[in-house]
Design a protein around this motif. Structure first.
Motif, PDB file in Angstrom:
ATOM      1  N   GLY A 135       0.797  -1.219   0.000  1.00  0.00           N
ATOM      2  CA  GLY A 135       0.000   0.000   0.000  1.00  0.00           C
ATOM      3  C   GLY A 135       0.827   1.264   0.000  1.00  0.00           C
ATOM      4  O   GLY A 135       0.281   2.365  -0.064  1.00  0.00           O
ATOM      5  N   GLY A 136       2.165   1.122   0.104  1.00  0.00           N
ATOM      6  CA  GLY A 136       3.042   2.280   0.085  1.00  0.00           C
ATOM      7  C   GLY A 136       3.428   2.762   1.475  1.00  0.00           C
ATOM      8  O   GLY A 136       2.955   2.270   2.502  1.00  0.00           O
ATOM      9  N   LYS A 137       4.289   3.750   1.499  1.00  0.00           N
ATOM     10  CA  LYS A 137       4.803   4.267   2.778  1.00  0.00           C
ATOM     11  C   LYS A 137       3.684   4.814   3.664  1.00  0.00           C
ATOM     12  O   LYS A 137       3.746   4.713   4.893  1.00  0.00           O
ATOM     13  CB  LYS A 137       5.858   5.348   2.525  1.00  0.00           C
ATOM     14  N   GLY A 138       2.649   5.376   3.036  1.00  0.00           N
ATOM     15  CA  GLY A 138       1.534   5.885   3.827  1.00  0.00           C
ATOM     16  C   GLY A 138       0.882   4.796   4.642  1.00  0.00           C
ATOM     17  O   GLY A 138       0.509   5.004   5.810  1.00  0.00           O
ATOM     18  N   CYS A 139       0.734   3.608   4.056  1.00  0.00           N
ATOM     19  CA  CYS A 139       0.138   2.495   4.795  1.00  0.00           C
ATOM     20  C   CYS A 139       1.030   2.067   5.949  1.00  0.00           C
ATOM     21  O   CYS A 139       0.536   1.643   7.006  1.00  0.00           O
ATOM     22  CB  CYS A 139      -0.138   1.317   3.865  1.00  0.00           C
ATOM     23  N   PHE A 140       2.335   2.176   5.770  1.00  0.00           N
ATOM     24  CA  PHE A 140       3.229   1.862   6.895  1.00  0.00           C
ATOM     25  C   PHE A 140       3.028   2.868   8.025  1.00  0.00           C
ATOM     26  O   PHE A 140       3.018   2.493   9.206  1.00  0.00           O
ATOM     27  CB  PHE A 140       4.693   1.861   6.457  1.00  0.00           C
ATOM     28  N   GLN A 141       2.861   4.127   7.675  1.00  0.00           N
ATOM     29  CA  GLN A 141       2.669   5.142   8.704  1.00  0.00           C
ATOM     30  C   GLN A 141       1.390   4.893   9.498  1.00  0.00           C
ATOM     31  O   GLN A 141       1.362   5.097  10.718  1.00  0.00           O
ATOM     32  CB  GLN A 141       2.655   6.530   8.057  1.00  0.00           C
ATOM     33  N   TYR A 142       0.343   4.443   8.826  1.00  0.00           N
ATOM     34  CA  TYR A 142      -0.895   4.106   9.534  1.00  0.00           C
ATOM     35  C   TYR A 142      -0.751   2.797  10.305  1.00  0.00           C
ATOM     36  O   TYR A 142      -1.299   2.650  11.402  1.00  0.00           O
ATOM     37  CB  TYR A 142      -2.060   4.018   8.548  1.00  0.00           C
ATOM     38  N   PHE A 143      -0.008   1.838   9.739  1.00  0.00           N
ATOM     39  CA  PHE A 143       0.231   0.554  10.409  1.00  0.00           C
ATOM     40  C   PHE A 143       0.937   0.753  11.745  1.00  0.00           C
ATOM     41  O   PHE A 143       0.583   0.145  12.764  1.00  0.00           O
ATOM     42  CB  PHE A 143       1.066  -0.344   9.493  1.00  0.00           C
ATOM     43  N   LEU A 144       1.927   1.632  11.786  1.00  0.00           N
ATOM     44  CA  LEU A 144       2.704   1.820  13.007  1.00  0.00           C
ATOM     45  C   LEU A 144       1.981   2.714  14.017  1.00  0.00           C
ATOM     46  O   LEU A 144       2.403   2.812  15.166  1.00  0.00           O
ATOM     47  CB  LEU A 144       4.079   2.420  12.664  1.00  0.00           C
ATOM     48  N   SER A 145       0.879   3.310  13.594  1.00  0.00           N
ATOM     49  CA  SER A 145       0.155   4.217  14.494  1.00  0.00           C
ATOM     50  C   SER A 145      -1.300   3.778  14.675  1.00  0.00           C
ATOM     51  O   SER A 145      -1.565   2.829  15.412  1.00  0.00           O
ATOM     52  CB  SER A 145       0.252   5.659  13.957  1.00  0.00           C
ATOM     53  N   VAL A 146      -2.226   4.423  13.977  1.00  0.00           N
ATOM     54  CA  VAL A 146      -3.649   4.239  14.294  1.00  0.00           C
ATOM     55  C   VAL A 146      -4.338   3.137  13.513  1.00  0.00           C
ATOM     56  O   VAL A 146      -5.484   2.780  13.801  1.00  0.00           O
ATOM     57  CB  VAL A 146      -4.407   5.563  14.067  1.00  0.00           C
ATOM     58  N   GLY A 147      -3.680   2.589  12.501  1.00  0.00           N
ATOM     59  CA  GLY A 147      -4.272   1.493  11.741  1.00  0.00           C
ATOM     60  C   GLY A 147      -4.816   1.917  10.394  1.00  0.00           C
ATOM     61  O   GLY A 147      -5.319   3.043  10.224  1.00  0.00           O
ATOM     62  N   ASN A 148      -4.736   1.028   9.420  1.00  0.00           N
ATOM     63  CA  ASN A 148      -5.147   1.348   8.060  1.00  0.00           C
ATOM     64  C   ASN A 148      -6.656   1.341   7.848  1.00  0.00           C
ATOM     65  O   ASN A 148      -7.137   1.737   6.780  1.00  0.00           O
ATOM     66  CB  ASN A 148      -4.466   0.397   7.078  1.00  0.00           C
ATOM     67  N   ASP A 149      -7.405   0.914   8.854  1.00  0.00           N
ATOM     68  CA  ASP A 149      -8.860   1.020   8.731  1.00  0.00           C
ATOM     69  C   ASP A 149      -9.339   2.452   8.946  1.00  0.00           C
ATOM     70  O   ASP A 149     -10.537   2.735   8.847  1.00  0.00           O
ATOM     71  CB  ASP A 149      -9.564   0.069   9.697  1.00  0.00           C
ATOM     72  N   GLN A 150      -8.408   3.386   9.191  1.00  0.00           N
ATOM     73  CA  GLN A 150      -8.751   4.779   9.447  1.00  0.00           C
ATOM     74  C   GLN A 150      -8.771   5.631   8.185  1.00  0.00           C
ATOM     75  O   GLN A 150      -9.100   6.810   8.255  1.00  0.00           O
ATOM     76  CB  GLN A 150      -7.759   5.391  10.451  1.00  0.00           C
ATOM     77  N   TRP A 151      -8.408   5.036   7.017  1.00  0.00           N
ATOM     78  CA  TRP A 151      -8.450   5.838   5.789  1.00  0.00           C
ATOM     79  C   TRP A 151      -8.777   4.935   4.604  1.00  0.00           C
ATOM     80  O   TRP A 151      -8.563   3.716   4.644  1.00  0.00           O
ATOM     81  CB  TRP A 151      -7.160   6.628   5.587  1.00  0.00           C
ATOM     82  N   SER A 152      -9.318   5.536   3.549  1.00  0.00           N
ATOM     83  CA  SER A 152      -9.867   4.749   2.441  1.00  0.00           C
ATOM     84  C   SER A 152      -8.794   3.952   1.714  1.00  0.00           C
ATOM     85  O   SER A 152      -8.992   2.762   1.405  1.00  0.00           O
ATOM     86  CB  SER A 152     -10.600   5.663   1.458  1.00  0.00           C
ATOM     87  N   HIS A 153      -7.653   4.571   1.436  1.00  0.00           N
ATOM     88  CA  HIS A 153      -6.579   3.843   0.749  1.00  0.00           C
ATOM     89  C   HIS A 153      -6.105   2.670   1.588  1.00  0.00           C
ATOM     90  O   HIS A 153      -5.830   1.580   1.063  1.00  0.00           O
ATOM     91  CB  HIS A 153      -5.405   4.783   0.444  1.00  0.00           C
ATOM     92  N   GLY A 154      -6.034   2.862   2.886  1.00  0.00           N
ATOM     93  CA  GLY A 154      -5.616   1.787   3.781  1.00  0.00           C
ATOM     94  C   GLY A 154      -6.599   0.634   3.791  1.00  0.00           C
ATOM     95  O   GLY A 154      -6.208  -0.540   3.814  1.00  0.00           O
TER      96      GLY A 154
END
Length: 274
Positions: free
Chosen positions: A79-98
């Motif tokens: 999913g790209g670096k953005g997905c890693f940033q969400y993975f390490l913090s609040v989770g990818n269920d918090q945004w549409s791309h995630g």
């Protein structure tokens, strides 16, 4: 190579050496290409006497590839670096791309890993702070095809050039290493303890220190995930203490007249039974 320091502080585990190589050592452990694995699995194997090797297609996980010096592998995270940033913090269920990325990777992930991908590891308050964390890392690209971990005692110095030596010890032993690093310096900021992945604390951080005129030691294993993996394998409670080769030699040269031959250290060793 032999470490008088390791012997003097009574280490249970032979120090681990990080070195670069143009060819793969025979009978070395290696992750399968493209397969997930934590670098701590290989660390445990080396502490038990084996050799491990990594390259640009077999570093276990994206944090591991970054931590070992194979560039910024977070760019290749699902999913790209953005997905890693969400993975390490609040989770990818918090945004549409995630959420879209989660649906794509779900068939390929273990349930626990998928849970972390979607709900986050919560190690940072926000994805933006993860981005700042990545920017602060001393990301580098090593000048060789392979990064090798092996026990110090198996290094032939005339044939191999160690980059980093990593001690693993209990709190008393880590305290002794800290005092020894400061012993000949005249100031007290010679050990750093950055928040980092376990592999980064023995990889890119001490590699960056090696470029300094007066390199510092890097205390590590404040990575909770790495601690879980290592404790499962070793059944032991340790921290890592990584030093570039120049600092390792400084410590070895300062050993004989230091506190390590004194009564205080002797008593502490007796109290700890090591």
């Amino acid at each position: 190579m032999y470490s008088s320091v390791a012997d003097a502080i009574g280490l249970k585990y032979e120090p681990l050496v990080v070195l670069f190589a143009d060819s793969k050592p025979e009978q070395a452990r290696q992750f399968k290409e493209g397969k997930w694995g934590c670098v701590m699995f290989m660390v445990a194997a080396v502490l038990k006497g084996e050799t491990a090797v990594f390259d640009r297609s077999s570093f276990g996980c994206f944090g591991g590839g970054t931590g070992l010096g194979f560039g910024d592998q977070y760019e290749n995270f699902p999913g790209g670096k953005g997905c890693f940033q969400y993975f390490l913090s609040v989770g990818n269920d918090q945004w549409s791309h995630g959420r879209e990325a989660a649906e794509q990777v779900k068939p390929f992930m273990r349930p626990a890993a998928f849970k972390h991908f979607t709900h986050g590891e919560r190690y940072f308050k926000s994805p933006e702070l993860v981005g700042q964390f990545i920017q602060s890392l001393p990301i580098t690209t090593v000048p060789a095809p392979y990064v090798v971990f092996k026990p110090l005692v198996e290094v032939i110095e005339e044939e191999e050039q160690p980059e980093v030596i990593v001690f693993f010890g209990n709190m008393d032993q880590i305290a002794a290493l800290t005092v020894l690093v400061n012993y000949g310096r005249g100031h007290n900021e010679n050990v750093i303890f950055p928040y980092a992945a376990g592999c980064q604390s023995i990889g890119i951080y001490p590699l960056a220190e090696a470029r300094r005129d007066l390199p510092r030691a890097v205390l590590g294993l404040n990575d909770l995930s790495a601690r879980v993996y290592l404790k499962r394998l070793l059944r032991d409670d340790v921290l890592s203490f990584a030093v570039p080769l120049k600092l390792f030699r400084e410590m070895e040269n300062n050993l004989e007249e230091s506190f390590l031959s004194g009564d205080t250290w002797r008593e502490l060793r007796t109290m700890g039974s090591f």
